[in-house]
Design a protein around this motif. Structure first.
Motif, PDB file in Angstrom:
ATOM      1  N   LEU A  33      84.603  35.143  70.059  1.00  0.00           N
ATOM      2  CA  LEU A  33      83.745  34.236  70.830  1.00  0.00           C
ATOM      3  C   LEU A  33      84.498  33.751  72.068  1.00  0.00           C
ATOM      4  O   LEU A  33      83.967  33.753  73.175  1.00  0.00           O
ATOM      5  N   SER A  34      85.742  33.332  71.857  1.00  0.00           N
ATOM      6  CA  SER A  34      86.569  32.862  72.974  1.00  0.00           C
ATOM      7  C   SER A  34      86.700  33.934  74.039  1.00  0.00           C
ATOM      8  O   SER A  34      86.553  33.676  75.227  1.00  0.00           O
ATOM      9  N   GLU A  35      86.982  35.139  73.575  1.00  0.00           N
ATOM     10  CA  GLU A  35      87.195  36.228  74.523  1.00  0.00           C
ATOM     11  C   GLU A  35      85.954  36.498  75.358  1.00  0.00           C
ATOM     12  O   GLU A  35      86.039  36.737  76.558  1.00  0.00           O
ATOM     13  N   ILE A  36      84.814  36.467  74.670  1.00  0.00           N
ATOM     14  CA  ILE A  36      83.563  36.706  75.392  1.00  0.00           C
ATOM     15  C   ILE A  36      83.380  35.657  76.481  1.00  0.00           C
ATOM     16  O   ILE A  36      83.067  35.964  77.628  1.00  0.00           O
ATOM     17  N   ILE A  37      83.619  34.402  76.087  1.00  0.00           N
ATOM     18  CA  ILE A  37      83.464  33.305  77.035  1.00  0.00           C
ATOM     19  C   ILE A  37      84.508  33.416  78.142  1.00  0.00           C
ATOM     20  O   ILE A  37      84.214  33.249  79.325  1.00  0.00           O
ATOM     21  N   LEU A  38      85.711  33.727  77.717  1.00  0.00           N
ATOM     22  CA  LEU A  38      86.858  33.705  78.617  1.00  0.00           C
ATOM     23  C   LEU A  38      86.783  34.791  79.671  1.00  0.00           C
ATOM     24  O   LEU A  38      86.905  34.551  80.856  1.00  0.00           O
ATOM     25  N   LYS A  39      86.592  35.993  79.217  1.00  0.00           N
ATOM     26  CA  LYS A  39      86.752  37.093  80.160  1.00  0.00           C
ATOM     27  C   LYS A  39      85.584  38.061  80.165  1.00  0.00           C
ATOM     28  O   LYS A  39      85.530  38.956  80.994  1.00  0.00           O
ATOM     29  N   ASN A  40      84.712  37.887  79.203  1.00  0.00           N
ATOM     30  CA  ASN A  40      83.546  38.739  79.194  1.00  0.00           C
ATOM     31  C   ASN A  40      83.922  40.226  79.130  1.00  0.00           C
ATOM     32  O   ASN A  40      83.302  41.063  79.733  1.00  0.00           O
ATOM     33  N   ARG A  41      84.966  40.525  78.404  1.00  0.00           N
ATOM     34  CA  ARG A  41      85.355  41.945  78.345  1.00  0.00           C
ATOM     35  C   ARG A  41      85.975  42.293  77.000  1.00  0.00           C
ATOM     36  O   ARG A  41      86.823  43.165  76.905  1.00  0.00           O
ATOM     37  N   SER A  42      85.546  41.609  75.970  1.00  0.00           N
ATOM     38  CA  SER A  42      86.157  41.799  74.655  1.00  0.00           C
ATOM     39  C   SER A  42      85.998  43.211  74.125  1.00  0.00           C
ATOM     40  O   SER A  42      86.735  43.645  73.257  1.00  0.00           O
ATOM     41  N   ASN A  43      85.005  43.920  74.642  1.00  0.00           N
ATOM     42  CA  ASN A  43      84.744  45.249  74.092  1.00  0.00           C
ATOM     43  C   ASN A  43      85.749  46.280  74.564  1.00  0.00           C
ATOM     44  O   ASN A  43      85.867  47.359  74.006  1.00  0.00           O
ATOM     45  N   ASN A  44      86.437  45.907  75.609  1.00  0.00           N
ATOM     46  CA  ASN A  44      87.362  46.859  76.183  1.00  0.00           C
ATOM     47  C   ASN A  44      88.711  46.783  75.464  1.00  0.00           C
ATOM     48  O   ASN A  44      89.514  45.906  75.702  1.00  0.00           O
ATOM     49  N   LYS A  45      88.906  47.744  74.571  1.00  0.00           N
ATOM     50  CA  LYS A  45      90.085  47.669  73.719  1.00  0.00           C
ATOM     51  C   LYS A  45      91.384  47.864  74.494  1.00  0.00           C
ATOM     52  O   LYS A  45      92.451  47.532  74.034  1.00  0.00           O
ATOM     53  N   LEU A  46      91.265  48.446  75.665  1.00  0.00           N
ATOM     54  CA  LEU A  46      92.484  48.716  76.422  1.00  0.00           C
ATOM     55  C   LEU A  46      93.074  47.445  77.024  1.00  0.00           C
ATOM     56  O   LEU A  46      94.250  47.370  77.317  1.00  0.00           O
ATOM     57  N   ASP A  47      92.202  46.449  77.180  1.00  0.00           N
ATOM     58  CA  ASP A  47      92.710  45.195  77.721  1.00  0.00           C
ATOM     59  C   ASP A  47      93.675  44.552  76.750  1.00  0.00           C
ATOM     60  O   ASP A  47      93.492  44.602  75.542  1.00  0.00           O
ATOM     61  N   ASN A  48      94.662  43.937  77.312  1.00  0.00           N
ATOM     62  CA  ASN A  48      95.604  43.246  76.446  1.00  0.00           C
ATOM     63  C   ASN A  48      95.351  41.746  76.544  1.00  0.00           C
ATOM     64  O   ASN A  48      95.544  41.122  77.574  1.00  0.00           O
ATOM     65  N   PHE A  49      94.887  41.210  75.428  1.00  0.00           N
ATOM     66  CA  PHE A  49      94.497  39.804  75.464  1.00  0.00           C
ATOM     67  C   PHE A  49      95.647  38.869  75.162  1.00  0.00           C
ATOM     68  O   PHE A  49      95.550  37.680  75.384  1.00  0.00           O
ATOM     69  N   SER A  50      96.704  39.435  74.618  1.00  0.00           N
ATOM     70  CA  SER A  50      97.750  38.564  74.082  1.00  0.00           C
ATOM     71  C   SER A  50      98.221  37.552  75.122  1.00  0.00           C
ATOM     72  O   SER A  50      98.465  36.405  74.813  1.00  0.00           O
ATOM     73  N   GLU A  51      98.300  37.991  76.347  1.00  0.00           N
ATOM     74  CA  GLU A  51      98.756  37.067  77.390  1.00  0.00           C
ATOM     75  C   GLU A  51      97.827  35.857  77.484  1.00  0.00           C
ATOM     76  O   GLU A  51      98.270  34.716  77.464  1.00  0.00           O
ATOM     77  N   GLN A  52      96.548  36.182  77.600  1.00  0.00           N
ATOM     78  CA  GLN A  52      95.607  35.077  77.762  1.00  0.00           C
ATOM     79  C   GLN A  52      95.527  34.186  76.536  1.00  0.00           C
ATOM     80  O   GLN A  52      95.494  32.980  76.636  1.00  0.00           O
ATOM     81  N   THR A  53      95.496  34.836  75.365  1.00  0.00           N
ATOM     82  CA  THR A  53      95.224  34.040  74.174  1.00  0.00           C
ATOM     83  C   THR A  53      96.414  33.155  73.809  1.00  0.00           C
ATOM     84  O   THR A  53      96.277  32.226  73.040  1.00  0.00           O
ATOM     85  N   ASP A  54      97.552  33.483  74.360  1.00  0.00           N
ATOM     86  CA  ASP A  54      98.689  32.612  74.094  1.00  0.00           C
ATOM     87  C   ASP A  54      98.680  31.360  74.972  1.00  0.00           C
ATOM     88  O   ASP A  54      99.377  30.403  74.714  1.00  0.00           O
TER      89      ASP A  54
END
Lengths: 231, 239, 231
Positions: A33-54
Motif C-alpha cells: 500500500l505504501s509503495e503504491i502511494i509512494l511511487k506508484n510503481r510497485s509492480n515493477n520488480k526491477l525497482d529497488n525499494f530498499s532505499e526509499q522504504t528505509d
C-alpha cells in the motif's frame, strides 16, 4: 504520488486506501500500500525499494496508512456494514464480520464451502509444515498414494507448484497459497500451530500409554501369580 | 439390523495406527506377529469383498512379515543386530511421524473451525469484466491445468474412435441391414456386406451376423481355411 | 426462513442481503436471493420452485428485496463508500464506483491477473506441447475452428508467430512467449509437466472412498472398530 496524496483531503485519502484494498484480489500488505502511494510503481520488480522504504517518511507513511485503515474500520462498524477490513494472509482484505459470517454459514449456499476431507487436511498439514515438498515425500509420510488429494488441493487453490526439486525426475515442489492462509485465518505461516509442541504432545501421549500399559501388565502378572500361588 | 462401518483408512500406516489404538498397543513395543496377522486379515477381507488392495498395503504386508522374520531369529544370532537396531524401529519412526501430522491436521482443522464464520469478498472487478464480456469460464490456470488440458485432448481423440461412433450404432440396425441383404441375395460374403462401410459399421455387422447365426437365421460357410466366409439365409436353404 | 426474515428488523434484513451479495462468488440473481430467503434451500436443484415463485408472495418478496438493495446503495453512497452494488451478468454484485474505479486504473498493481477460458487453455496447451504448430494443425486436434482463440492468445502475448511452415499456403507457425513462461512460473519449456506426470493427476480414483462404500454394505466381518455398530 506521495506529495499529491498528502495534499488530498483526509476523507479522500481514506477512500483511496479503501478502494485499493477493496479491489485487490489478494490481501494487500501494508508495505505494498505504501509503495503504491509512494511511487506508484510497485509492480515493477526491477525497482529497488530498499532505499526509499528505509527512509523515515516511509515508516511514517506506514503508520499513517494504518491510522487510515483503522478509521475506515470504525466507519464500517458505525454504519453497520456486515463486513470490515481484516489482516490475513499477510495483508489487508475485506471480510464479513463474524456476526454476519455466522448468518452466511447457516445458508446452504455457503455452508459447505469450507469443508475439507480428513485426507485433504492431513495432506495440507504435511505440505504446510514441510513446504516446499514433493509428492513422493508426501506419500512417504502418509504411506499412501496422494495424487488425487494433491490434485484436489491444487484445484481448490490451497496449494501451488513452487518449483521443481533438483533430484532425479525433477519432481514438482508444492507449497501453500494465500488462499490457504485466508481459509484458515492465518496472517502468515508463522501462525500455524507450533509443530514442536505437537511433536512433544504426541510423544508424551505415546509414553503415557506405554507406562499405563506397563503398569496394567505388571498388575495382571501379579494377579496371575497370586492365582497360581493359591492353586 | 446392524450395519458395520469401517473407519476410512488413508493407507497402511493409518490402518496400523488404528490397530494400535484399538488394541491399546504400546507403539514402542509392537507385538509384530499379532499385528501382522491383523493386517493380513484386513487385506483378506478386502479381497473377499472384491476390492484389490492398493499396492502400498501389499508393500506394508511384506515389510511386516520381514520384520516378523527378523524378530524370530535365534537370540544369540540376533544379539548383535539387536544392539544396533530393533527391526521394528524404522516402522515405529514412520508411524510416529505420521501420528504427528495427523495431530497437526487436527490442529489446523481447529484453525479452520475458528475461522469458519468469516467469508471473503466473492467477486472482483476483473471477474465482472469477464462476466460482462460473457466469457464466464475464465479461471486462473496453473501449469498442471495446462498439462491436463493437453492430456485430455489427446485422449479425447482416441476415445472418439473407440466409443462415440460405436455408441451411435445399434445392434438391431445391423441385424435389420443383414436381414434385408439376405432377402435379395441367396448367399453373400462378409466383404460384400461391408463394402463401402467404415470400420465401426464393419464391427456392427460382424456382431449382428454372430447374433443371427446364434438365432439360427443364417449359416456361415467357409470352403477352405482362410478363404472368404459365405453366409446363407436359413429360409433360403429351406426353400 | 421467509417468516423469520420478515420478522427481522428492516436494518438486519438489509445487512443479510448485503452480506449475501458481498460473499457470493457469482453475481447473484434477484430470484436466487428470494429463494435463499424464502426456503433456505436454493442449493437443492431437485426442488421445484416454480410453484412457490409463481405465487404473488414471491413477487412481493422480489420487490421487497429490490427495495432493500436500493436502500443499501443509498447508504453506501451517503457514507461515501468507494464501492456500490451493481447489476451485471444477470445478478447483483459489489463493484467500485466509476469515480474510484478511475483511481485504480492509475495504479499499476491492478492489471488483471491473466485468466484463461477452457478453450484458451486447451489451445495454449496444444501450442505449448507441440510448438511450432500451425493453426490448421491446432484445429485438427481440437476438432473446431480456433481462429478467435489463437487471436486472443496473441493479444494476451502468450503466443507468437515464430515462422512459416513449408507447406501449401505457407501457414504461420505459432510458439509460446516468455510471457507464457512467466505466467506459468516456468524457467524453460523443459519444465512443462510431461504426460506421465499429468497422468498421475488425472487418472487416479479415490480408492479410500470406494472401499468404505463397499464395506458399508457388508453385514458382518472380523474387524470391528470403535465407531462401528450404528443402528
Amino acid at each position: 504520488m506521495l506529495n499529491i496524496f498528502f495534499e488530498l483531503d483526509r476523507e479522500i485519502q481514506k477512500r483511496i486506501i479503501e478502494v485499493i484494498i477493496f479491489a485487490s484480489e489478494e490481501p494487500i500488505p501494508l508495505q505494498k500500500l505504501s509503495e503504491i502511494i509512494l511511487k506508484n510503481r510497485s509492480n515493477n520488480k526491477l525497482d529497488n525499494f530498499s532505499e526509499q522504504t528505509d527512509r523515515p517518511e516511509s515508516n511514517n507513511l506506514n503508520q499513517h496508512i494504518l491510522h487510515l485503515i483503522n478509521e475506515i474500520r470504525d466507519e464500517l462498524e458505525q454504519t453497520q456494514r456486515p463486513y470490515t477490513i481484516v489482516e490475513v494472509g499477510g495483508g489487508f482484505t475485506f471480510a464479513t464480520t463474524p456476526e454476519f459470517g455466522k448468518v452466511l454459514s447457516l445458508l446452504p449456499t455457503f455452508k459447505n464451502k469450507k469443508r475439507l476431507t480428513k485426507a485433504m487436511l492431513e495432506t495440507l498439514a504435511i505440505i504446510a509444515y514441510q513446504q516446499p515438498i514433493t509428492k513422493p515425500e508426501i506419500e512417504e509420510i502418509r504411506g499412501t498414494n496422494s495424487s488425487e488429494i494433491v490434485n484436489s488441493l491444487l484445484e481448490k487453490n490451497l496449494i501451488q507448484i513452487v518449483g521443481r526439486k533438483d533430484s532425479p525426475g525433477r519432481p514438482f515442489l508444492f507449497g501453500t497459497t494465500n488462499e490457504f492462509l485466508k481459509l484458515f485465518g492465518l496472517n502468515s505461516l508463522d501462525e500455524l500451530p507450533n509443530l514442536n509442541e505437537i511433536k512433544s504432545f504426541v510423544n508424551e501421549k505415546n509414553r503415557a500409554e506405554e507406562i499405563t500399559l506397563k503398569i496394567e501388565f505388571e498388575q495382571e502378572n501379579k494377579i496371575d501369580g497370586e492365582q497360581n500361588a493359591t492353586e | 439390523m446392524f450395519k458395520i462401518i469401517l473407519p476410512i483408512f488413508e493407507g497402511p500406516l493409518d490402518l496400523l495406527l488404528y490397530f494400535i489404538k484399538r488394541d491399546e498397543i504400546n507403539i514402542y513395543d509392537i507385538p509384530i506377529a499379532r499385528i501382522t496377522d491383523e493386517f493380513l486379515n484386513y487385506i483378506r477381507l478386502m479381497q473377499s469383498l472384491d476390492i484389490e488392495p492398493a499396492s502400498e498395503f501389499l508393500v506394508m504386508a511384506a515389510t511386516l512379515m520381514e520384520i516378523k522374520a527378523k524378530m524370530l531369529l535365534p537370540k544369540e544370532k540376533n544379539l548383535q543386530a539387536e544392539k544396533e537396531q530393533d527391526p521394528r524401529q524404522q516402522l515405529v519412526d514412520r508411524l510416529i511421524e505420521y501420528q504427528i501430522f495427523k495431530e497437526a491436521s487436527k490442529a489446523i482443522e481447529e484453525k479452520l473451525y475458528e475461522n469458519q464464520n468469516i467469508y471473503f469478498r466473492g467477486i472482483f472487478e476483473s471477474d465482472i469484466q469477464e462476466i460482462a464480456s460473457k466469457l464466464k469460464t475464465f479461471k486462473p490456470a496453473n501449469v498442471v491445468d495446462l498439462g491436463k488440458a493437453y492430456f485430455n485432448l489427446i485422449h479425447k481423440k482416441e476415445d472418439e474412435v473407440k466409443e462415440i461412433k460405436l455408441n451411435q450404432l445399434k445392434i438391431e440396425d445391423g441385424i435389420e441391414y443383414i436381414t434385408s441383404v439376405m432377402k435379395t441375395e441367396k448367399q453373400v460374403s462378409f466383404s460384400k456386406i461391408c463394402s463401402g462401410y467404415s470400420l465401426p459399421y464393419k464391427i456392427l455387422f460382424f456382431v449382428a451376423i454372430l447374433e443371427l447365426i446364434k438365432q439360427k437365421k443364417i449359416y456361415a460357410y467357409q470352403s477352405e481355411f482362410q478363404s472368404e466366409i459365405i453366409f446363407f439365409s436359413t429360409s433360403n436353404l429351406l426353400n
